[in-house]
Design an enzyme around this catalytic site. Sequence first.
Site, PDB file in Angstrom:
ATOM      1  CE  LYS A 148      23.919 -23.008 -43.588  1.00  0.00           C
ATOM      2  NZ  LYS A 148      24.487 -23.874 -44.501  1.00  0.00           N
TER       3      LYS A 148
ATOM      4  CE  LYS B  35      30.090 -29.174 -48.790  1.00  0.00           C
ATOM      5  NZ  LYS B  35      29.276 -29.335 -47.596  1.00  0.00           N
TER       6      LYS B  35
ATOM      7  CE  LYS C 244      21.526 -28.417 -52.010  1.00  0.00           C
ATOM      8  NZ  LYS C 244      21.148 -29.781 -51.681  1.00  0.00           N
TER       9      LYS C 244
HETATM   10  P1  ADP Z   1      27.436 -26.610 -46.353  1.00  0.00           P
HETATM   11  O1  ADP Z   1      26.432 -25.497 -46.174  1.00  0.00           O
HETATM   12  O2  ADP Z   1      28.801 -26.187 -45.985  1.00  0.00           O
HETATM   13  O3  ADP Z   1      27.354 -27.232 -47.732  1.00  0.00           O
HETATM   14  P2  ADP Z   1      26.036 -28.951 -45.536  1.00  0.00           P
HETATM   15  O4  ADP Z   1      24.804 -28.438 -46.205  1.00  0.00           O
HETATM   16  O5  ADP Z   1      26.748 -30.115 -46.128  1.00  0.00           O
HETATM   17  O6  ADP Z   1      27.036 -27.736 -45.320  1.00  0.00           O
HETATM   18  O7  ADP Z   1      25.635 -29.280 -44.026  1.00  0.00           O
HETATM   19  C1  ADP Z   1      25.898 -30.470 -43.312  1.00  0.00           C
HETATM   20  C2  ADP Z   1      25.291 -30.354 -41.913  1.00  0.00           C
HETATM   21  O8  ADP Z   1      25.896 -29.289 -41.182  1.00  0.00           O
HETATM   22  C3  ADP Z   1      23.778 -30.043 -41.935  1.00  0.00           C
HETATM   23  O9  ADP Z   1      23.128 -30.714 -40.864  1.00  0.00           O
HETATM   24  C4  ADP Z   1      23.747 -28.557 -41.747  1.00  0.00           C
HETATM   25  O10 ADP Z   1      22.534 -28.112 -41.199  1.00  0.00           O
HETATM   26  C5  ADP Z   1      24.931 -28.317 -40.804  1.00  0.00           C
HETATM   27  N1  ADP Z   1      25.490 -26.973 -41.046  1.00  0.00           N
HETATM   28  C6  ADP Z   1      26.114 -26.551 -42.170  1.00  0.00           C
HETATM   29  N2  ADP Z   1      26.506 -25.263 -42.051  1.00  0.00           N
HETATM   30  C7  ADP Z   1      26.104 -24.857 -40.823  1.00  0.00           C
HETATM   31  C8  ADP Z   1      26.209 -23.615 -40.102  1.00  0.00           C
HETATM   32  N3  ADP Z   1      26.817 -22.565 -40.627  1.00  0.00           N
HETATM   33  N4  ADP Z   1      25.682 -23.556 -38.866  1.00  0.00           N
HETATM   34  C9  ADP Z   1      25.085 -24.639 -38.315  1.00  0.00           C
HETATM   35  N5  ADP Z   1      24.949 -25.822 -38.938  1.00  0.00           N
HETATM   36  C10 ADP Z   1      25.453 -25.951 -40.174  1.00  0.00           C
END
Ligand code: ADP
Length: 320
Positions: free
Chosen positions: A189, A192, A110
Amino acid sequence: MRILSGIQPSGVLHIGNYFGMMRPAIALQADGEALYFIADYHALTSVRDPDTLRENSRRIALDFLACGLDPERATVFRHSDVPQVTELAWILSTVAPMGLLERATSYKDKLARGMAATVGLFNYPVLMASDILIYDSDIVPVGKDQKQHIEITRDLAVKMNETFGEIFKLPEARIQAATETVPGIDGQKMSKSYGNNIDIFGDEKETRKRVMSVVTDSTPVEATKNPDKSTIFMLYSLVASQDEVADMRERFLEGGTGYADFKKGLFEKLWEYFAPMRKRREEILKDKSYIDDALAHGAKRANEIADQVMQRVRRAVGLR
Ligand code: ADP
Ligand code: TRP
Protein backbone atom coordinates in the site's frame (compact mmCIF):
# COMPACT_ATOMS: atom_id res chain seq x y z
CA MET A 1 -26.79 15.60 0.73
CA ARG A 2 -23.80 16.58 2.82
CA ILE A 3 -20.37 15.18 1.98
CA LEU A 4 -17.46 15.39 4.38
CA SER A 5 -13.86 14.29 4.45
CA GLY A 6 -10.57 15.22 6.04
CA ILE A 7 -6.91 14.72 5.39
CA GLN A 8 -4.09 14.94 7.89
CA PRO A 9 -1.34 17.49 7.32
CA SER A 10 1.29 15.05 8.47
CA GLY A 11 3.36 15.06 5.27
CA VAL A 12 3.30 15.57 1.53
CA LEU A 13 0.39 14.25 -0.56
CA HIS A 14 1.03 11.21 -2.74
CA ILE A 15 -0.89 9.65 -5.62
CA GLY A 16 -2.44 7.08 -3.24
CA ASN A 17 -4.07 9.99 -1.39
CA TYR A 18 -5.11 11.46 -4.71
CA PHE A 19 -6.82 8.42 -6.23
CA GLY A 20 -8.06 7.00 -2.92
CA MET A 21 -9.51 10.12 -1.38
CA MET A 22 -8.92 13.45 -3.13
CA ARG A 23 -10.20 12.64 -6.61
CA PRO A 24 -13.48 11.12 -5.38
CA ALA A 25 -13.90 14.01 -2.94
CA ILE A 26 -13.34 16.54 -5.72
CA ALA A 27 -15.81 14.74 -8.00
CA LEU A 28 -18.43 14.77 -5.25
CA GLN A 29 -18.37 18.57 -4.92
CA ALA A 30 -20.87 18.66 -7.75
CA ASP A 31 -23.31 16.31 -6.03
CA GLY A 32 -24.10 18.05 -2.79
CA GLU A 33 -22.77 20.31 -0.07
CA ALA A 34 -19.16 19.27 0.39
CA LEU A 35 -17.02 20.03 3.44
CA TYR A 36 -13.33 19.15 3.32
CA PHE A 37 -10.92 19.93 6.09
CA ILE A 38 -7.24 19.84 6.93
CA ALA A 39 -7.13 17.61 10.01
CA ASP A 40 -4.53 19.50 12.06
CA TYR A 41 -5.89 18.35 15.44
CA HIS A 42 -5.40 14.79 14.24
CA ALA A 43 -1.90 15.51 12.97
CA LEU A 44 -0.92 16.58 16.50
CA THR A 45 -0.79 12.87 17.31
CA SER A 46 2.35 12.63 15.17
CA VAL A 47 3.71 16.12 14.33
CA ARG A 48 5.51 17.77 17.26
CA ASP A 49 6.96 20.84 15.60
CA PRO A 50 4.58 23.85 15.50
CA ASP A 51 6.13 25.46 12.42
CA THR A 52 6.03 22.17 10.55
CA LEU A 53 2.38 21.66 11.42
CA ARG A 54 1.45 25.17 10.26
CA GLU A 55 3.46 24.82 7.02
CA ASN A 56 2.07 21.37 6.26
CA SER A 57 -1.48 22.57 6.81
CA ARG A 58 -1.07 25.40 4.34
CA ARG A 59 0.63 23.15 1.85
CA ILE A 60 -2.11 20.53 2.00
CA ALA A 61 -4.68 23.28 1.47
CA LEU A 62 -2.69 24.53 -1.54
CA ASP A 63 -2.26 21.07 -3.04
CA PHE A 64 -5.89 20.09 -2.54
CA LEU A 65 -7.05 23.36 -4.13
CA ALA A 66 -4.60 22.83 -7.00
CA CYS A 67 -6.06 19.38 -7.58
CA GLY A 68 -9.49 20.83 -8.21
CA LEU A 69 -11.15 21.67 -4.95
CA ASP A 70 -13.29 24.70 -5.64
CA PRO A 71 -13.82 26.97 -2.62
CA GLU A 72 -16.88 28.47 -4.33
CA ARG A 73 -18.55 25.09 -4.25
CA ALA A 74 -16.95 23.24 -1.35
CA THR A 75 -16.30 24.40 2.17
CA VAL A 76 -12.55 24.09 2.76
CA PHE A 77 -11.31 24.69 6.28
CA ARG A 78 -8.88 23.87 9.04
CA HIS A 79 -9.98 21.37 11.65
CA SER A 80 -8.79 23.63 14.47
CA ASP A 81 -10.94 26.52 13.21
CA VAL A 82 -13.90 24.55 14.58
CA PRO A 83 -12.81 23.78 18.16
CA GLN A 84 -16.34 22.60 18.99
CA VAL A 85 -15.34 19.20 17.55
CA THR A 86 -13.21 18.59 20.62
CA GLU A 87 -16.21 19.23 22.86
CA LEU A 88 -18.31 16.76 20.91
CA ALA A 89 -15.43 14.26 21.00
CA TRP A 90 -15.50 14.47 24.79
CA ILE A 91 -19.25 13.87 24.88
CA LEU A 92 -18.92 10.92 22.49
CA SER A 93 -16.09 9.48 24.58
CA THR A 94 -18.42 9.24 27.56
CA VAL A 95 -20.54 6.66 25.71
CA ALA A 96 -17.74 5.02 23.69
CA PRO A 97 -17.07 1.48 24.89
CA MET A 98 -13.36 0.81 25.52
CA GLY A 99 -13.69 -2.49 23.64
CA LEU A 100 -14.83 -0.71 20.49
CA LEU A 101 -11.66 1.40 20.41
CA GLU A 102 -9.44 -1.49 21.46
CA ARG A 103 -10.52 -3.29 18.29
CA ALA A 104 -9.45 -0.38 16.05
CA THR A 105 -6.73 -1.68 13.76
CA SER A 106 -5.22 1.70 12.90
CA TYR A 107 -4.18 2.22 16.54
CA LYS A 108 -2.46 -1.16 16.62
CA ASP A 109 -0.82 -0.50 13.24
CA LYS A 110 0.49 2.85 14.41
CA LEU A 111 2.00 1.31 17.56
CA ALA A 112 3.57 -1.40 15.43
CA ARG A 113 5.19 1.34 13.34
CA GLY A 114 6.77 2.78 16.47
CA MET A 115 4.40 5.60 17.40
CA ALA A 116 4.05 6.34 21.11
CA ALA A 117 0.94 4.92 22.77
CA THR A 118 -0.76 8.19 23.74
CA VAL A 119 -4.37 8.67 24.82
CA GLY A 120 -4.84 10.95 21.81
CA LEU A 121 -3.79 8.23 19.39
CA PHE A 122 -6.11 5.73 21.09
CA ASN A 123 -8.96 8.24 21.08
CA TYR A 124 -8.41 9.25 17.46
CA PRO A 125 -11.51 7.41 16.15
CA VAL A 126 -13.69 9.32 18.64
CA LEU A 127 -12.42 12.67 17.36
CA MET A 128 -12.94 11.42 13.82
CA ALA A 129 -16.52 10.41 14.68
CA SER A 130 -17.03 13.90 16.06
CA ASP A 131 -15.64 15.42 12.82
CA ILE A 132 -18.25 13.56 10.86
CA LEU A 133 -21.27 13.83 13.15
CA ILE A 134 -20.89 17.54 13.91
CA TYR A 135 -21.79 18.38 10.29
CA ASP A 136 -24.72 15.95 9.95
CA SER A 137 -22.69 14.30 7.17
CA ASP A 138 -24.32 11.79 4.84
CA ILE A 139 -21.36 10.60 2.75
CA VAL A 140 -17.71 10.28 3.73
CA PRO A 141 -15.32 9.65 0.80
CA VAL A 142 -12.18 7.95 2.14
CA GLY A 143 -9.68 5.25 1.27
CA LYS A 144 -10.35 1.68 2.35
CA ASP A 145 -8.11 1.95 5.42
CA GLN A 146 -10.58 4.41 6.95
CA LYS A 147 -13.60 2.13 6.63
CA GLN A 148 -13.41 0.90 10.20
CA HIS A 149 -13.39 4.48 11.47
CA ILE A 150 -16.68 5.15 9.72
CA GLU A 151 -18.12 2.00 11.25
CA ILE A 152 -17.04 3.23 14.70
CA THR A 153 -18.67 6.58 13.91
CA ARG A 154 -21.95 4.85 13.13
CA ASP A 155 -21.72 2.79 16.31
CA LEU A 156 -21.18 5.93 18.39
CA ALA A 157 -24.06 7.73 16.66
CA VAL A 158 -26.36 4.78 17.42
CA LYS A 159 -25.22 4.74 21.06
CA MET A 160 -25.89 8.45 21.42
CA ASN A 161 -29.30 8.13 19.77
CA GLU A 162 -30.24 5.20 22.00
CA THR A 163 -29.13 7.05 25.10
CA PHE A 164 -30.37 10.57 24.41
CA GLY A 165 -32.93 10.31 21.61
CA GLU A 166 -32.44 10.91 17.88
CA ILE A 167 -29.55 13.34 17.62
CA PHE A 168 -27.42 12.08 14.76
CA LYS A 169 -27.75 10.85 11.20
CA LEU A 170 -25.82 7.70 10.32
CA PRO A 171 -23.10 8.54 7.77
CA GLU A 172 -21.93 6.23 5.01
CA ALA A 173 -18.41 5.60 3.78
CA ARG A 174 -17.86 6.07 0.04
CA ILE A 175 -14.94 3.94 -1.04
CA GLN A 176 -13.76 3.87 -4.62
CA ALA A 177 -13.75 0.24 -5.67
CA ALA A 178 -11.47 0.68 -8.68
CA THR A 179 -8.70 2.25 -6.66
CA GLU A 180 -9.28 0.64 -3.30
CA THR A 181 -5.61 0.57 -2.52
CA VAL A 182 -3.01 2.26 -4.67
CA PRO A 183 0.29 0.35 -4.50
CA GLY A 184 3.57 2.09 -3.74
CA ILE A 185 6.88 1.53 -5.54
CA ASP A 186 7.50 -1.64 -3.51
CA GLY A 187 4.07 -3.07 -4.35
CA GLN A 188 2.70 -2.60 -0.80
CA LYS A 189 0.00 0.00 0.00
CA MET A 190 1.39 3.40 -0.88
CA SER A 191 1.92 5.35 2.33
CA LYS A 192 4.19 8.20 3.36
CA SER A 193 5.12 6.22 6.44
CA TYR A 194 6.39 3.30 4.33
CA GLY A 195 8.61 5.53 2.20
CA ASN A 196 7.19 3.94 -0.98
CA ASN A 197 5.27 7.02 -2.13
CA ILE A 198 5.17 8.87 -5.43
CA ASP A 199 4.18 12.45 -4.61
CA ILE A 200 1.61 14.41 -6.60
CA PHE A 201 3.80 17.50 -6.74
CA GLY A 202 7.26 15.96 -6.57
CA ASP A 203 9.83 17.48 -8.96
CA GLU A 204 10.35 15.88 -12.34
CA LYS A 205 13.71 14.27 -11.66
CA GLU A 206 12.66 12.79 -8.34
CA THR A 207 9.35 11.53 -9.74
CA ARG A 208 11.12 9.84 -12.65
CA LYS A 209 13.57 8.25 -10.23
CA ARG A 210 10.73 6.94 -8.05
CA VAL A 211 8.89 5.50 -11.05
CA MET A 212 12.05 3.86 -12.42
CA SER A 213 12.56 2.19 -9.04
CA VAL A 214 9.18 0.41 -8.98
CA VAL A 215 9.96 -3.14 -7.89
CA THR A 216 9.43 -5.83 -10.57
CA ASP A 217 10.03 -9.57 -10.83
CA SER A 218 12.86 -10.96 -12.90
CA THR A 219 10.88 -12.03 -16.00
CA PRO A 220 13.24 -11.63 -19.01
CA VAL A 221 12.51 -9.05 -21.71
CA GLU A 222 11.32 -11.61 -24.32
CA ALA A 223 8.97 -13.45 -21.97
CA THR A 224 5.27 -12.82 -21.50
CA LYS A 225 4.44 -10.82 -18.34
CA ASN A 226 1.42 -10.78 -16.07
CA PRO A 227 -0.15 -7.31 -16.07
CA ASP A 228 -2.49 -8.14 -13.20
CA LYS A 229 0.39 -8.72 -10.82
CA SER A 230 2.36 -5.68 -11.94
CA THR A 231 2.58 -2.47 -9.90
CA ILE A 232 3.61 -0.64 -13.10
CA PHE A 233 0.44 -1.77 -14.85
CA MET A 234 -1.76 -0.94 -11.86
CA LEU A 235 -0.39 2.58 -11.64
CA TYR A 236 -0.57 3.03 -15.41
CA SER A 237 -4.26 2.08 -15.31
CA LEU A 238 -4.90 5.06 -13.06
CA VAL A 239 -3.35 7.66 -15.35
CA ALA A 240 -3.69 6.39 -18.94
CA SER A 241 -6.73 6.20 -21.23
CA GLN A 242 -8.62 2.93 -21.75
CA ASP A 243 -6.98 2.40 -25.14
CA GLU A 244 -3.53 3.02 -23.76
CA VAL A 245 -4.18 0.60 -20.90
CA ALA A 246 -5.43 -2.06 -23.34
CA ASP A 247 -2.33 -1.52 -25.43
CA MET A 248 0.01 -1.92 -22.45
CA ARG A 249 -1.85 -5.08 -21.41
CA GLU A 250 -1.25 -6.55 -24.85
CA ARG A 251 2.43 -5.66 -24.75
CA PHE A 252 2.77 -7.34 -21.35
CA LEU A 253 1.20 -10.52 -22.68
CA GLU A 254 3.12 -10.49 -25.97
CA GLY A 255 6.59 -10.35 -24.43
CA GLY A 256 9.47 -8.48 -26.07
CA THR A 257 9.20 -5.32 -23.96
CA GLY A 258 11.26 -4.92 -20.78
CA TYR A 259 9.99 -3.43 -17.54
CA ALA A 260 12.22 -0.36 -17.98
CA ASP A 261 10.25 0.59 -21.11
CA PHE A 262 6.95 0.13 -19.32
CA LYS A 263 8.21 2.33 -16.50
CA LYS A 264 9.17 5.07 -18.97
CA GLY A 265 5.63 4.91 -20.37
CA LEU A 266 4.23 5.11 -16.86
CA PHE A 267 6.33 8.14 -15.96
CA GLU A 268 5.23 10.01 -19.08
CA LYS A 269 1.53 9.40 -18.49
CA LEU A 270 1.82 10.21 -14.80
CA TRP A 271 3.64 13.46 -15.48
CA GLU A 272 1.08 14.42 -18.12
CA TYR A 273 -1.86 13.51 -15.85
CA PHE A 274 -0.84 15.96 -13.15
CA ALA A 275 0.32 18.76 -15.52
CA PRO A 276 -2.92 20.82 -15.23
CA MET A 277 -2.77 20.56 -11.44
CA ARG A 278 0.85 21.77 -11.42
CA LYS A 279 -0.20 24.72 -13.55
CA ARG A 280 -3.13 25.56 -11.26
CA ARG A 281 -0.80 25.30 -8.26
CA GLU A 282 1.51 27.93 -9.78
CA GLU A 283 -1.45 30.23 -10.34
CA ILE A 284 -2.68 29.85 -6.77
CA LEU A 285 0.81 30.56 -5.45
CA LYS A 286 0.82 33.88 -7.31
CA ASP A 287 -2.41 34.96 -5.63
CA LYS A 288 -1.21 35.84 -2.13
CA SER A 289 -4.57 35.76 -0.35
CA TYR A 290 -6.28 32.89 -2.19
CA ILE A 291 -5.57 30.16 0.37
CA ASP A 292 -6.27 32.31 3.43
CA ASP A 293 -9.50 33.63 1.92
CA ALA A 294 -10.67 30.13 1.07
CA LEU A 295 -9.89 28.86 4.57
CA ALA A 296 -11.51 31.86 6.29
CA HIS A 297 -14.66 31.53 4.22
CA GLY A 298 -14.74 27.77 4.88
CA ALA A 299 -14.25 28.20 8.62
CA LYS A 300 -17.22 30.54 8.80
CA ARG A 301 -19.57 28.12 7.07
CA ALA A 302 -18.28 25.09 9.02
CA ASN A 303 -18.81 26.94 12.30
CA GLU A 304 -22.39 27.78 11.38
CA ILE A 305 -23.26 24.12 10.91
CA ALA A 306 -21.25 22.88 13.89
CA ASP A 307 -22.88 25.46 16.20
CA GLN A 308 -26.34 24.33 15.18
CA VAL A 309 -25.58 20.66 15.74
CA MET A 310 -23.84 21.36 19.05
CA GLN A 311 -26.86 23.26 20.29
CA ARG A 312 -28.92 20.14 19.59
CA VAL A 313 -26.37 17.90 21.32
CA ARG A 314 -25.98 20.09 24.40
CA ARG A 315 -29.70 20.29 24.84
CA ALA A 316 -30.13 16.53 24.40
CA VAL A 317 -27.47 15.55 26.96
CA GLY A 318 -28.46 18.18 29.53
CA LEU A 319 -25.63 20.67 29.29
CA ARG A 320 -27.75 23.70 28.58
P1 ADP B 1 -0.67 7.74 4.53
O1 ADP B 1 -0.96 6.26 4.58
O2 ADP B 1 0.28 8.09 3.46
O3 ADP B 1 -0.26 8.29 5.89
P2 ADP B 1 -3.18 8.96 5.13
O4 ADP B 1 -3.44 7.90 6.15
O5 ADP B 1 -2.90 10.34 5.58
O6 ADP B 1 -2.04 8.44 4.15
O7 ADP B 1 -4.43 8.96 4.14
C1 ADP B 1 -5.19 10.08 3.73
C2 ADP B 1 -6.32 9.60 2.82
O8 ADP B 1 -5.81 8.99 1.64
C3 ADP B 1 -7.23 8.54 3.49
O9 ADP B 1 -8.58 8.72 3.08
C4 ADP B 1 -6.66 7.25 2.96
O10 ADP B 1 -7.60 6.21 2.97
C5 ADP B 1 -6.24 7.64 1.54
N1 ADP B 1 -5.10 6.80 1.12
C6 ADP B 1 -3.85 6.82 1.65
N2 ADP B 1 -3.05 5.93 1.03
C7 ADP B 1 -3.81 5.32 0.09
C8 ADP B 1 -3.56 4.29 -0.88
N3 ADP B 1 -2.36 3.75 -1.01
N4 ADP B 1 -4.57 3.91 -1.68
C9 ADP B 1 -5.79 4.49 -1.57
N5 ADP B 1 -6.09 5.45 -0.68
C10 ADP B 1 -5.12 5.88 0.15
N1 TRP C 1 -8.39 9.75 9.71
C1 TRP C 1 -8.29 10.27 8.36
C2 TRP C 1 -6.92 9.85 7.79
O1 TRP C 1 -6.01 9.56 8.51
C3 TRP C 1 -8.43 11.77 8.31
C4 TRP C 1 -9.72 12.20 8.90
C5 TRP C 1 -9.89 12.82 10.11
C6 TRP C 1 -11.02 12.07 8.32
N2 TRP C 1 -11.19 13.08 10.32
C7 TRP C 1 -11.92 12.64 9.27
C8 TRP C 1 -11.49 11.52 7.13
C9 TRP C 1 -13.29 12.65 9.01
C10 TRP C 1 -12.86 11.56 6.90
C11 TRP C 1 -13.76 12.11 7.83
O2 TRP C 1 -6.79 9.85 6.61
